[in-house]
Design a protein around this motif. Structure first.
Motif, PDB file in Angstrom:
ATOM      1  N   ILE A 116       0.852  -1.185   0.000  1.00 16.84           N
ATOM      2  CA  ILE A 116       0.000   0.000   0.000  1.00 16.84           C
ATOM      3  C   ILE A 116       0.897   1.246   0.000  1.00 16.84           C
ATOM      4  CG2 ILE A 116      -0.231   0.184   2.532  1.00 16.84           C
ATOM      5  CD1 ILE A 116      -3.215   0.899   2.036  1.00 16.84           C
ATOM      6  N   ASP A 117       0.526   2.236  -0.801  1.00 15.36           N
ATOM      7  CA  ASP A 117       1.318   3.460  -0.958  1.00 15.36           C
ATOM      8  C   ASP A 117       0.929   4.427   0.164  1.00 15.36           C
ATOM      9  OD1 ASP A 117       2.453   5.848  -1.674  1.00 15.36           O
ATOM     10  OD2 ASP A 117       1.710   5.805  -3.750  1.00 15.36           O
ATOM     11  N   LEU A 118       1.809   4.564   1.170  1.00 14.90           N
ATOM     12  CA  LEU A 118       1.454   5.376   2.340  1.00 14.90           C
ATOM     13  C   LEU A 118       1.316   6.853   1.976  1.00 14.90           C
ATOM     14  CD1 LEU A 118       3.533   3.706   5.211  1.00 14.90           C
ATOM     15  CD2 LEU A 118       1.086   3.458   4.727  1.00 14.90           C
ATOM     16  N   ALA A 119       2.022   7.297   0.917  1.00 19.42           N
ATOM     17  CA  ALA A 119       1.854   8.690   0.475  1.00 19.42           C
ATOM     18  C   ALA A 119       0.434   8.880  -0.073  1.00 19.42           C
ATOM     19  CB  ALA A 119       2.901   9.044  -0.576  1.00 19.42           C
ATOM     20  N   ALA A 120      -0.068   7.868  -0.755  1.00 24.78           N
ATOM     21  CA  ALA A 120      -1.438   7.950  -1.270  1.00 24.78           C
ATOM     22  C   ALA A 120      -2.454   7.852  -0.128  1.00 24.78           C
ATOM     23  CB  ALA A 120      -1.682   6.852  -2.305  1.00 24.78           C
ATOM     24  N   VAL A 121      -2.109   7.095   0.914  1.00 26.18           N
ATOM     25  CA  VAL A 121      -2.987   7.044   2.096  1.00 26.18           C
ATOM     26  C   VAL A 121      -3.072   8.445   2.700  1.00 26.18           C
ATOM     27  CG1 VAL A 121      -3.311   6.109   4.428  1.00 26.18           C
ATOM     28  CG2 VAL A 121      -2.475   4.609   2.602  1.00 26.18           C
ATOM     29  N   ARG A 122      -1.922   9.102   2.810  1.00 23.90           N
ATOM     30  CA  ARG A 122      -1.914  10.467   3.358  1.00 23.90           C
ATOM     31  C   ARG A 122      -2.796  11.395   2.521  1.00 23.90           C
ATOM     32  NH1 ARG A 122       0.450  14.032   6.571  1.00 23.90           N
ATOM     33  NH2 ARG A 122       1.829  12.529   7.536  1.00 23.90           N
ATOM     34  N   ARG A 123      -2.667  11.314   1.205  1.00 22.50           N
ATOM     35  CA  ARG A 123      -3.495  12.183   0.348  1.00 22.50           C
ATOM     36  C   ARG A 123      -4.982  11.925   0.581  1.00 22.50           C
ATOM     37  NH1 ARG A 123       0.720  10.994  -3.293  1.00 22.50           N
ATOM     38  NH2 ARG A 123      -0.501   9.441  -4.451  1.00 22.50           N
ATOM     39  N   LEU A 124      -5.341  10.661   0.717  1.00 21.98           N
ATOM     40  CA  LEU A 124      -6.759  10.339   0.966  1.00 21.98           C
ATOM     41  C   LEU A 124      -7.211  10.921   2.308  1.00 21.98           C
ATOM     42  CD1 LEU A 124      -9.312   8.724   0.068  1.00 21.98           C
ATOM     43  CD2 LEU A 124      -8.441   6.833   1.456  1.00 21.98           C
ATOM     44  N   LEU A 125      -6.366  10.743   3.338  1.00 23.27           N
ATOM     45  CA  LEU A 125      -6.738  11.237   4.674  1.00 23.27           C
ATOM     46  C   LEU A 125      -6.872  12.763   4.667  1.00 23.27           C
ATOM     47  CD1 LEU A 125      -4.429   8.950   6.857  1.00 23.27           C
ATOM     48  CD2 LEU A 125      -6.920   8.828   6.693  1.00 23.27           C
ATOM     49  N   GLU A 126      -5.962  13.412   3.925  1.00 27.26           N
ATOM     50  CA  GLU A 126      -5.979  14.884   3.900  1.00 27.26           C
ATOM     51  C   GLU A 126      -7.176  15.436   3.133  1.00 27.26           C
ATOM     52  OE1 GLU A 126      -1.217  15.886   4.434  1.00 27.26           O
ATOM     53  OE2 GLU A 126      -2.064  15.798   2.427  1.00 27.26           O
ATOM     54  N   SER A 127      -7.746  14.609   2.265  1.00 31.50           N
ATOM     55  CA  SER A 127      -8.855  15.123   1.456  1.00 31.50           C
ATOM     56  C   SER A 127     -10.218  14.932   2.145  1.00 31.50           C
ATOM     57  CB  SER A 127      -8.851  14.442   0.078  1.00 31.50           C
ATOM     58  OG  SER A 127      -9.116  13.072   0.237  1.00 31.50           O
ATOM     59  N   HIS A 128     -10.184  14.496   3.412  1.00 29.73           N
ATOM     60  CA  HIS A 128     -11.439  14.331   4.151  1.00 29.73           C
ATOM     61  C   HIS A 128     -11.294  14.968   5.531  1.00 29.73           C
ATOM     62  CE1 HIS A 128     -11.852  11.216   1.059  1.00 29.73           C
ATOM     63  NE2 HIS A 128     -13.143  11.383   1.214  1.00 29.73           N
ATOM     64  N   PRO A 129     -12.430  15.300   6.143  1.00 27.25           N
ATOM     65  CA  PRO A 129     -12.328  15.854   7.497  1.00 27.25           C
ATOM     66  C   PRO A 129     -11.750  14.814   8.460  1.00 27.25           C
ATOM     67  CG  PRO A 129     -14.652  15.585   6.814  1.00 27.25           C
ATOM     68  CD  PRO A 129     -13.814  15.241   5.638  1.00 27.25           C
TER      69      PRO A 129
END
Ligand SMILES: *Cc1c(COP(=O)(O)O)cnc(C)c1O
Length: 396
Positions: A116-129
Motif C-alpha cells: 500500500i502506498d502510504l503517500a497515497a494514504v496520506r493524500r486520501l486522509l488529507e482530502s477528508h475531514p
C-alpha cells in the motif's frame, strides 16, 4: 541447466508445508495427552510466538481470518465506519471490516513493492475531514514489511487505529528511523498484528492463526471474544458468589480457539522458523541473481528484512508463462486478484480502473515456487523453464 536435463519427481507448487518427524511426534504426544483442545500447549505456543516476534501478548486463534475478525471486533469497528486497506491482498484483510458492518476503502499500491502506498494514504486522509476514517490495515505483502513507523505517524495524525496483516512476514523486519530493526508483529507501532498458519505460510498448523499486541486492554478483550464472550474472572463477574461453576457471557463472542493438537504442531514448527526463513532468503537471492540476467522478467523489489513468503515476478505474457509452467509441472500462482475487482466488492460500488497500479501489477504478476523444502535442483529447473519461455517470446 536446460529444463530438459531434470524431470521433477513431484509437481512443484508455489508454496507448501514442511512436516518433519519431530512435528509428527509433537502432534502424537498431544493426541495422547489429556487434552485435545485448550490444554497447556495453547499458552506455550502463545508465549513462544510472542517471544519470537518480540510482542508482549499473543492470542492463538483458529485461522488468520478469525484473527482479523477478532481484531476488528476488539477495535470496535461499527457499521458505517471507514477502514483503509490495500487491494493487493487476500480478501480476508478487507472482509474483516465488512464482518462488523464497516466500509472498506482501498488505496493503490506502490508499483515497486506492491505494498500500500502510504503517500497515497496520506493524500486520501488529507482530502477528508478528521474522523472520517477509523483504521488502517496495511499488509506485509509477499513478506516485505510495511514501514509501520510511517504508518503509525499517519494514524496518530489522523486518529486511526493500526492493524498489521503480517500473514506473509513472521520473522520479517524493517529498519526504523533510529536504525533499529523492528520485527513484524512486535507491537511497537501497530495496535494489533495478525498471522496465519495455513500450510503455505511460514509456520503451518493446517488451520491456525495468531494475534500479537502490546496493549493489555485489547489482549483481554481478544481472550473473551475468542471464547463466546464468556469470562470466569471473579473480578469481572456481576454475581461473584454463585459458585465454582459460575461464569458469565458478557458480550457476543465466538469460538475461535486453536486446539492443543495444532498448537503442538505450531510449537514444533516455530523451532525451525528461522531455518525456514534463511532458506527462503537463500532461494530468493538465487532467483534475484538469475533474473538480473534475464530481460523480460521483473521481480518485485527486495529488502534486508524481507520474509519472502512469496517470490513474485512480473512478465509481459503472464497467462502464457502460467500455462507453460503448468505443462512443466510447475504450479505458479497469482497473488492477488485485486480485492476491489471481486464481484462482491464490485457490488459495493468499486469499479475496474479505480486502482490502476494494482490492476497493472495484477496483469503481469506471478508467484513462482518458494518454500524451504524446494531443492536446489527444483529451483534450477524452475529458472530454466522460465528462461525457456521468455527466450521464445517476441522481444518487446
Ligand atoms: C493467509 C492470509 C490470510 C488469512 O489467513 P487464513 O488462516 O487462511 O484464514 C489473511 N491475510 C493474508 C494476507 C493472508 O495471506
Amino acid at each position: 541447466m536446460n529444463a530438459s536435463d531434470f524431470q521433477p519427481t513431484r509437481p512443484i507448487a508455489y508454496g507448501r508445508q514442511h512436516i518433519t518427524e519431530a512435528d509428527e511426534q509433537a502432534v502424537l504426544s498431544a493426541l495422547r495427552s489429556d487434552y485435545l483442545t485448550q490444554g497447556p500447549l495453547v499458552a506455550e505456543f502463545e508465549d513462544k510466538f510472542a517471544a519470537y516476534v518480540g510482542a508482549e501478548y499473543a492470542v492463538a486463534v483458529s485461522n488468520g481470518t478469525a484473527a482479523l475478525h477478532l481484531c476488528t471486533l476488539a477495535l470496535g469497528v461499527q457499521p458505517g465506519q471507514r477502514v483503509i486497506t490495500t487491494p493487493i491482498t487476500f480478501a480476508a484483510s478487507a472482509n474483516c471490516v465488512r464482518y462488523c458492518g464497516g466500509e472498506v476503502h482501498f488505496v493503490d499500491i506502490d508499483p515497486e513493492t506492491a505494498l500500500i502506498d502510504l503517500a497515497a494514504v496520506r493524500r486520501l486522509l488529507e482530502s477528508h475531514p478528521k474522523g472520517y476514517f477509523h483504521g488502517l490495515i496495511p499488509v506485509d505483502f509477499a513478506g516485505l514489511p510495511v514501514n509501520l513507523e510511517h504508518a503509525r505517524q499517519l494514524c496518530d495524525e489522523f486518529g486511526l487505529w493500526l492493524l498489521e496483516d503480517s500473514c506473509h512476514a513472521p520473522g520479517g523486519s524493517f529498519v526504523d528511523s533510529q536504525g533499529q530493526a523492528q520485527h513484524c508483529g512486535n507491537g511497537q507501532f501497530a495496535d494489533l498484528a495478525i498471522f496465519s498458519f495455513h500450510p503455505v505460510k511460514h509456520i503451518a498448523t493446517g488451520e491456525g492463526g495468531m494475534i500479537t499486541t502490546n496493549r493489555r486492554d485489547l489482549y483481554e478483550r481478544l481472550l473473551t471474544l475468542r471464547t463466546h464472550g464468556i469470562t470466569k474472572d471473579p473480578s469481572q463477574l456481576s454475581r461473584p458468589d454463585e459458585g465454582g461453576w459460575y461464569m458469565e457471557m458478557q458480550e457476543l463472542g465466538y469460538n475461535y480457539r486453536l486446539p492443543d493438537m495444532l498448537c503442538a504442531l505450531g510449537i514444533s514448527q516455530l523451532q525451525r522458523a528461522d531455518a525456514g526463513l534463511d532458506r527462503r532468503r537463500e532461494l530468493a537471492a538465487r532467483y534475484d541473481a538469475a533474473f538480473a540476467q534475464m530481460p523480460g522478467v521483473q521481480p518485485l523489489a527486495g529488502a534486508a528484512g524481507h520474509a519472502y513468503h512469496l517470490y513474485v515476478i512480473q512478465v509481459a505474457n503472464r497467462r502464457g508463462l502460467y500455462d507453460f509452467l503448468r505443462e512443466k509441472q510447475v504450479f505458479a500462482q497469482v497473488h492477488y486478484i485485486p480485492v476491489h475487482r471481486m464481484p462482491y466488492y464490485q457490488g459495493l460500488g468499486w469499479l475496474e480502473g479505480d486502482f490502476p497500479k494494482a490492476e497493472a501489477y495484477y496483469a503481469h504478476c506471478l508467484s513462482i515456487p518458494l518454500f524451504p523444502s524446494l531443492t536446489d535442483e527444483e529451483q534450477q529447473y524452475v529458472i530454466a523453464c522460465i528462461r525457456e519461455f521468455v527466450s521464445q517470446q517476441e522481444p518487446a
